[in-house]
Write an enzyme that holds these catalytic residues in place. Structure first.
Site, PDB file in Angstrom:
ATOM      1  N   HIS A   1      -3.673  -5.346   0.192  1.00 36.54           N
ATOM      2  CA  HIS A   1      -3.134  -5.739   1.498  1.00 36.54           C
ATOM      3  C   HIS A   1      -3.099  -7.260   1.639  1.00 36.54           C
ATOM      4  O   HIS A   1      -4.137  -7.868   1.928  1.00 36.54           O
ATOM      5  CB  HIS A   1      -3.989  -5.145   2.619  1.00 36.54           C
ATOM      6  CG  HIS A   1      -3.824  -3.682   2.805  1.00 36.54           C
ATOM      7  ND1 HIS A   1      -2.930  -3.146   3.706  1.00 36.54           N
ATOM      8  CD2 HIS A   1      -4.429  -2.627   2.200  1.00 36.54           C
ATOM      9  CE1 HIS A   1      -2.994  -1.824   3.662  1.00 36.54           C
ATOM     10  NE2 HIS A   1      -3.891  -1.477   2.745  1.00 36.54           N
TER      11      HIS A   1
ATOM     12  N   CYS B   1       0.826  -1.211   0.000  1.00 36.86           N
ATOM     13  CA  CYS B   1       0.000   0.000   0.000  1.00 36.86           C
ATOM     14  C   CYS B   1       0.863   1.264   0.000  1.00 36.86           C
ATOM     15  O   CYS B   1       1.495   1.557  -1.000  1.00 36.86           O
ATOM     16  CB  CYS B   1      -0.994  -0.028   1.156  1.00 36.86           C
ATOM     17  SG  CYS B   1      -2.338   1.174   0.987  1.00 36.86           S
TER      18      CYS B   1
ATOM     19  N   GLU C   1      -1.954  -8.929   4.110  1.00 33.10           N
ATOM     20  CA  GLU C   1      -2.257  -9.274   5.503  1.00 33.10           C
ATOM     21  C   GLU C   1      -3.749  -9.217   5.802  1.00 33.10           C
ATOM     22  O   GLU C   1      -4.197  -9.711   6.849  1.00 33.10           O
ATOM     23  CB  GLU C   1      -1.470  -8.361   6.456  1.00 33.10           C
ATOM     24  CG  GLU C   1      -2.009  -6.967   6.648  1.00 33.10           C
ATOM     25  CD  GLU C   1      -1.712  -6.000   5.511  1.00 33.10           C
ATOM     26  OE1 GLU C   1      -2.062  -4.812   5.647  1.00 33.10           O
ATOM     27  OE2 GLU C   1      -1.133  -6.416   4.480  1.00 33.10           O
TER      28      GLU C   1
END
Length: 214
Positions: free
Chosen positions: A191, A86, A193
């Site tokens: 993202h 990001c 994660e």
């Protein structure tokens, strides 16, 4: 953490990143890691992750204040394993419309642009969206389905001048570069994660690039 001979990854803490979520993902994978707040913290690491979330200008100010700007530039120049997420992806470029007064790291030529105001297009781009993998055989995407869905939260996106860097594209009102690849560098606007099992798979694939300590 004490050295066990296993590869250690450094997670950059610049005061604004999604640090905890990334560290949680690494813990799920059983990956040794430590937080990097200054270049001297990087002793013993063999890979580096720059987590996302934050404003471009504030992020760059913090990176410079912590002396991490030159460290990151040198790390990427040496083609050491590097995963940027990001805002970590965005600051690799020269500038951003979000903070035009604050230059980026300038590792790659190009500008970070804001999504246009279009009827029916909500900004920020938030939620799940599908990817177009330009080279599905790239080891970075090993195990990915033909049409992978990942999680995004962003109002800005990089526009690389060198189109050969672009590894993944995504449509959201326009077609944008959702990830770039060069050597041992992977940088994503989405993202990992927050992208559940597919995101963990991407991080696993990243670690497959990391040399095993002798």
């Amino acid at each position: 953490m004490e050295s066990t001979g296993e590869p250690m990854t450094g997670v950059i803490d610049y005061g604004a990143g999604n640090l905890r979520s990334v560290c949680n993902a690494l813990e799920v994978l059983g990956a040794l890691h430590k937080v990097i707040r200054a270049p001297e913290d990087a002793t013993g690491i063999s890979s580096l992750i720059f987590p996302g979330v934050g404003a471009f200008g504030d992020s760059m100010k913090n990176i410079r204040a912590q002396g991490l700007d030159g460290f990151i530039v040198d790390w990427v120049a040496a083609d050491k394993p590097f995963l940027a997420i990001c805002i970590g992806y965005q600051v690799l470029f020269e500038s951003s419309e979000e903070s035009p007064e604050e230059p980026g790291l300038g590792i790659f030529r190009g500008k970070v642009r804001r999504f246009p105001s279009l009827p029916g297009l909500k900004v920020p781009h938030m939620g799940w969206n599908s990817l177009e993998l330009l080279d599905p055989g790239d080891p970075a995407w090993k195990g990915f389905p033909k049409k992978p869905y990942v999680y995004f939260v962003h109002s800005f996106f990089p526009e690389p001048e060198d189109d050969s860097l672009v590894a993944v594209r995504c449509d959201y009102g326009l077609n944008f570069a959702a990830a770039i690849r060069r050597g041992n560098l992977t940088a994503t606007q989405f993202h990992p994660e927050k992208s559940q099992s597919l995101g963990l798979k991407l991080i696993e694939n990243f670690f497959a690039q990391v040399p095993v300590a002798s």
